[in-house]
Design a protein around this motif. Structure first.
Motif, PDB file in Angstrom:
ATOM      1  N   MET A 117       0.844  -1.178   0.000  1.00  0.00           N
ATOM      2  CA  MET A 117       0.000   0.000   0.000  1.00  0.00           C
ATOM      3  C   MET A 117       0.890   1.243   0.000  1.00  0.00           C
ATOM      4  N   ALA A 118       0.557   2.212  -0.840  1.00  0.00           N
ATOM      5  CA  ALA A 118       1.325   3.444  -0.917  1.00  0.00           C
ATOM      6  C   ALA A 118       1.074   4.295   0.328  1.00  0.00           C
ATOM      7  N   LYS A 119       2.131   4.879   0.839  1.00  0.00           N
ATOM      8  CA  LYS A 119       2.021   5.742   2.013  1.00  0.00           C
ATOM      9  C   LYS A 119       1.725   7.155   1.547  1.00  0.00           C
ATOM     10  N   TYR A 120       0.697   7.761   2.142  1.00  0.00           N
ATOM     11  CA  TYR A 120       0.350   9.135   1.803  1.00  0.00           C
ATOM     12  C   TYR A 120       1.183  10.075   2.660  1.00  0.00           C
ATOM     13  N   GLU A 121       1.852  11.032   2.034  1.00  0.00           N
ATOM     14  CA  GLU A 121       2.666  11.982   2.763  1.00  0.00           C
ATOM     15  C   GLU A 121       1.861  13.247   3.035  1.00  0.00           C
ATOM     16  N   LEU A 122       1.753  13.610   4.309  1.00  0.00           N
ATOM     17  CA  LEU A 122       1.015  14.806   4.695  1.00  0.00           C
ATOM     18  C   LEU A 122       1.823  16.056   4.360  1.00  0.00           C
ATOM     19  N   PRO A 123       1.131  17.153   4.023  1.00  0.00           N
ATOM     20  CA  PRO A 123       1.855  18.410   3.830  1.00  0.00           C
ATOM     21  C   PRO A 123       2.428  18.871   5.171  1.00  0.00           C
ATOM     22  N   GLU A 124       3.441  19.716   5.114  1.00  0.00           N
ATOM     23  CA  GLU A 124       4.070  20.164   6.363  1.00  0.00           C
ATOM     24  C   GLU A 124       3.104  20.969   7.236  1.00  0.00           C
ATOM     25  N   TYR A 125       2.319  21.856   6.624  1.00  0.00           N
ATOM     26  CA  TYR A 125       1.340  22.655   7.372  1.00  0.00           C
ATOM     27  C   TYR A 125      -0.015  22.579   6.699  1.00  0.00           C
ATOM     28  N   MET A 126      -1.069  22.557   7.508  1.00  0.00           N
ATOM     29  CA  MET A 126      -2.449  22.545   7.013  1.00  0.00           C
ATOM     30  C   MET A 126      -3.231  23.629   7.736  1.00  0.00           C
ATOM     31  N   LEU A 127      -3.851  24.512   6.980  1.00  0.00           N
ATOM     32  CA  LEU A 127      -4.718  25.540   7.536  1.00  0.00           C
ATOM     33  C   LEU A 127      -6.150  25.048   7.363  1.00  0.00           C
ATOM     34  N   CYS A 128      -6.800  24.714   8.470  1.00  0.00           N
ATOM     35  CA  CYS A 128      -8.131  24.121   8.442  1.00  0.00           C
ATOM     36  C   CYS A 128      -9.155  25.192   8.799  1.00  0.00           C
ATOM     37  N   ILE A 129     -10.168  25.353   7.941  1.00  0.00           N
ATOM     38  CA  ILE A 129     -11.132  26.432   8.090  1.00  0.00           C
ATOM     39  C   ILE A 129     -12.551  25.880   8.129  1.00  0.00           C
ATOM     40  N   ASP A 130     -13.286  26.257   9.171  1.00  0.00           N
ATOM     41  CA  ASP A 130     -14.707  25.937   9.315  1.00  0.00           C
ATOM     42  C   ASP A 130     -15.437  27.276   9.273  1.00  0.00           C
ATOM     43  N   PRO A 131     -15.891  27.701   8.065  1.00  0.00           N
ATOM     44  CA  PRO A 131     -16.466  29.037   7.919  1.00  0.00           C
ATOM     45  C   PRO A 131     -17.867  29.140   8.513  1.00  0.00           C
ATOM     46  N   GLY A 132     -18.222  30.356   8.866  1.00  0.00           N
ATOM     47  CA  GLY A 132     -19.557  30.632   9.381  1.00  0.00           C
ATOM     48  C   GLY A 132     -19.601  32.014   9.986  1.00  0.00           C
ATOM     49  N   LYS A 133     -20.723  32.337  10.646  1.00  0.00           N
ATOM     50  CA  LYS A 133     -20.826  33.635  11.325  1.00  0.00           C
ATOM     51  C   LYS A 133     -19.650  33.777  12.290  1.00  0.00           C
TER      52      LYS A 133
ATOM     53  N   ASP B 154       6.931  13.873  11.230  1.00  0.00           N
ATOM     54  CA  ASP B 154       7.167  12.422  11.225  1.00  0.00           C
ATOM     55  C   ASP B 154       5.862  11.622  11.178  1.00  0.00           C
ATOM     56  N   GLY B 155       4.901  12.058  10.366  1.00  0.00           N
ATOM     57  CA  GLY B 155       3.645  11.347  10.206  1.00  0.00           C
ATOM     58  C   GLY B 155       2.606  11.625  11.282  1.00  0.00           C
ATOM     59  N   GLU B 156       2.970  12.400  12.294  1.00  0.00           N
ATOM     60  CA  GLU B 156       2.033  12.776  13.353  1.00  0.00           C
ATOM     61  C   GLU B 156       1.582  14.216  13.120  1.00  0.00           C
ATOM     62  N   VAL B 157       0.335  14.512  13.487  1.00  0.00           N
ATOM     63  CA  VAL B 157      -0.206  15.849  13.304  1.00  0.00           C
ATOM     64  C   VAL B 157      -0.330  16.528  14.665  1.00  0.00           C
ATOM     65  N   GLU B 158       0.188  17.738  14.746  1.00  0.00           N
ATOM     66  CA  GLU B 158       0.089  18.510  15.990  1.00  0.00           C
ATOM     67  C   GLU B 158      -0.522  19.880  15.712  1.00  0.00           C
ATOM     68  N   LYS B 159      -1.249  20.397  16.696  1.00  0.00           N
ATOM     69  CA  LYS B 159      -1.877  21.709  16.549  1.00  0.00           C
ATOM     70  C   LYS B 159      -0.847  22.789  16.867  1.00  0.00           C
ATOM     71  N   VAL B 160      -0.714  23.769  15.957  1.00  0.00           N
ATOM     72  CA  VAL B 160       0.145  24.920  16.187  1.00  0.00           C
ATOM     73  C   VAL B 160      -0.668  25.979  16.918  1.00  0.00           C
ATOM     74  N   TRP B 161      -1.873  26.270  16.396  1.00  0.00           N
ATOM     75  CA  TRP B 161      -2.808  27.181  17.050  1.00  0.00           C
ATOM     76  C   TRP B 161      -4.202  26.962  16.483  1.00  0.00           C
ATOM     77  N   SER B 162      -5.200  27.457  17.228  1.00  0.00           N
ATOM     78  CA  SER B 162      -6.583  27.437  16.731  1.00  0.00           C
ATOM     79  C   SER B 162      -7.344  28.597  17.362  1.00  0.00           C
ATOM     80  N   VAL B 163      -8.315  29.125  16.614  1.00  0.00           N
ATOM     81  CA  VAL B 163      -9.123  30.254  17.088  1.00  0.00           C
ATOM     82  C   VAL B 163     -10.544  30.133  16.549  1.00  0.00           C
ATOM     83  N   GLU B 164     -11.461  30.815  17.213  1.00  0.00           N
ATOM     84  CA  GLU B 164     -12.801  31.067  16.689  1.00  0.00           C
ATOM     85  C   GLU B 164     -12.927  32.573  16.598  1.00  0.00           C
TER      86      GLU B 164
END
Length: 76
Positions: A1-17, A28-38
């Motif tokens: 099975m091919a291993k999917y390589e994650l991008p170095e940074y991901m900006l995740c957006i949940d739009p709304g009011k 190293d294949g693990e995802v960690e939160k740098v920051w998050s806001v509402e």
């Protein structure tokens, strides 16, 4: 099975009011939160712009596809 390589940074957006935005980092294949806001719409736009400028090609954007239909008000 091919291993999917994650991008170095991901900006995740949940739009709304009130929008939720998180910057995640892949190490190293693990995802960690740098920051998050509402925050409100205008601050979201400013923060997204600033993050794109700062992280450039290392960044991928992930967002919720939200479609408003006649059922939206009934489900809210």
């Amino acid at each position: 099975m091919a291993k999917y390589e994650l991008p170095e940074y991901m900006l995740c957006i949940d739009p709304g009011k009130t929008s939720g935005i998180a910057l995640l980092r892949s190490v190293d294949g693990e995802v960690e939160k740098v920051w998050s806001v509402e925050t409100d719409y205008m601050e979201s736009c400013n923060l997204i712009n600033k993050t794109i400028i700062e992280y450039g090609p290392k960044l991928r954007i992930v967002y919720e596809k939200f479609i408003i239909t006649p059922m939206t008000a009934k489900n809210s």
